[in-house]
Design a protein around this motif. Structure first.
Motif: not given
Ligand code: ASP
Ligand code: MG
Length: 392
Positions: A41, A47, A74, A136, A150-153
């Motif tokens: 990430s 982000t 990333e 991501f 968001r959170g896609g990693s």
């Molecule tokens: N950097 C991106 C986020 O903060 C993806 C991730 O962390 O999974 O949402």
């Protein structure tokens, strides 16, 4: 083990000291598995910071440009980790999403992975490299950079696990697994050894920022072996399993990042207008959780982060309506089979009554009781946790 995928979240890679811990972890797993693919990430709050800076330039930046911008986070992590691994004597190479062959559709800011061409990753693994992939992100048909939401990693990691037929995927973060509630909110929250994909899906959908919901869908579909673990400790961990037969409350999630939008006017609303509103929300990729029509108003629920975008869209396209927004709290009580009888629901209603919280809506699925309310203090959440979770 032949191949493992390791994913490290933003807090785990936040600075150089932490990157060293991550590198040690990668190396220790490289001793166990022939092929190691690492998904990273962006560092720390990068982000969020990038989003903030873009919004200082424009209230509603173009989504394509946001993807271009956010994907850089990333890239910084992946290159730094590779530099470090190489210096430590472990050959490594960083690849962006597109270099790693990740093809997505063109829905900017929440693109879906359509296909992964693993040839480059395989080539690098074949040379003995540890392959560090930016999470991501991917590339659409027209070579535009996209991001997965968001959170896609997490989803990148599980997608690579599927594509590479990896034996295991470890999702490393600053917590040592999945908890019965957010441990930052509920101090007595306990770590679960196992949780089923169905339950995990409900936890992720309910708004807990533990694992990206799409990675669970994929993991379930392809029967992946996924473990959530801490970067900073060898203890603990939660395994996500195909099915658990016991029926008990596993996790309680409070989501206060939601709003209800109401569009009202004096004249009754015709059915054609309902299609039109709904379609324009969909065309703008707004995730609508619920949608309801009454005689003179429409009401629907969206994520708070989309409220400005929706407000602007509605004001522009539907000026005859009066638009109001109201904050909302969604309480999700997750456990496979807990809605088979009314015992848990009874207890939930009892507690809401004791705290005099007005119930706006209740929704039951096989693995979840969901209650909508206007507000909920953390002490009530703690009480719910104590009364509903075994041995808490
Ligand atoms: N950097 C991106 C986020 O903060 C993806 C991730 O962390 O999974 O949402
Ligand atoms: Mg995450």
């Amino acid at each position: 083990m032949n191949t493992v995928v390791l994913k490290f979240g933003g807090t785990s890679v936040a600075d150089n000291i932490k990157l060293n811990v991550v590198a040690e972890k990668v190396i220790s797993l490289k001793e166990e598995a022939k092929n190691v693919v690492v998904v990273v990430s962006a560092q720390g709050k990068t982000t969020n910071q990038l989003i903030k800076e873009a919004q200082e330039l424009s209230a509603i930046p173009e989504e394509r440009e946001m993807d271009m911008l956010l994907s850089t986070g990333e890239q910084v992590t992946a290159s730094k980790l590779s530099i470090l691994l190489n210096r430590m004597g472990y050959p490594a190479i960083s690849l962006t999403g597109w270099q790693a062959g990740i093809k997505t559709n063109s829905i900017y800011t929440s693109a879906k992975i359509e296909q992964i061409n693993i040839s480059r990753i395989e080539e690098e693994l074949g040379k003995g490299n540890i392959v560090v992939v930016t999470g991501f992100q991917g590339l659409d048909e027209k070579q535009n950079i996209t991001t997965l939401g968001r959170g896609g990693s997490d989803t990148t990691a599980v997608a690579l696990q599927v594509a590479l037929k990896a034996d295991k995927c470890y999702i490393f973060s600053d917590v040592d697994g999945i908890y019965s509630a957010d441990p930052n909110m509920i101090t007595m929250a306990k770590r679960l050894d196992e949780i089923s994909f169905d339950e995990m899906q409900e936890v992720a959908d309910s708004g807990a920022r533990v694992l990206h919901n799409r990675c669970i869908q994929m993991g379930k579909k392809f029967e992946c072996d996924i473990v959530s673990k801490s970067t900073f400790s060898d203890e603990g961990g939660t395994k996500i399993c195909p099915k658990i037969e016991t029926s008990e409350v596993k996790s309680i999630v409070k989501n206060d990042k939601l709003v209800t939008i109401q569009m009202e006017r004096e004249e009754p609303i015709k059915k054609e207008e309902v299609y039109d509103v709904y379609q324009s929300l969909l065309q703008n990729n707004i995730i609508v959780e619920t949608f309801q029509k009454a005689k003179c108003y429409l009401q629907f629920r969206i994520k708070k982060e989309e409220q400005n975008k929706v407000q602007e869209l509605l004001e522009k396209n539907y000026p005859i309506y009066e638009i109001t927004q109201k904050d909302l709290v969604k309480l999700s009580i997750v456990g496979y089979g807990i809605t088979q009888d009314s015992q848990v629901l009874h207890e939930v209603i009892n507690i809401l009554k004791e705290y005099q919280i007005e119930i706006l809506n209740v929704n039951l699925t096989q693995a979840k009781i969901e209650v909508l309310v206007n507000k909920m203090e953390d002490n009530m959440l703690a009480e719910l946790h104590q009364r509903l979770i075994k041995n808490s």
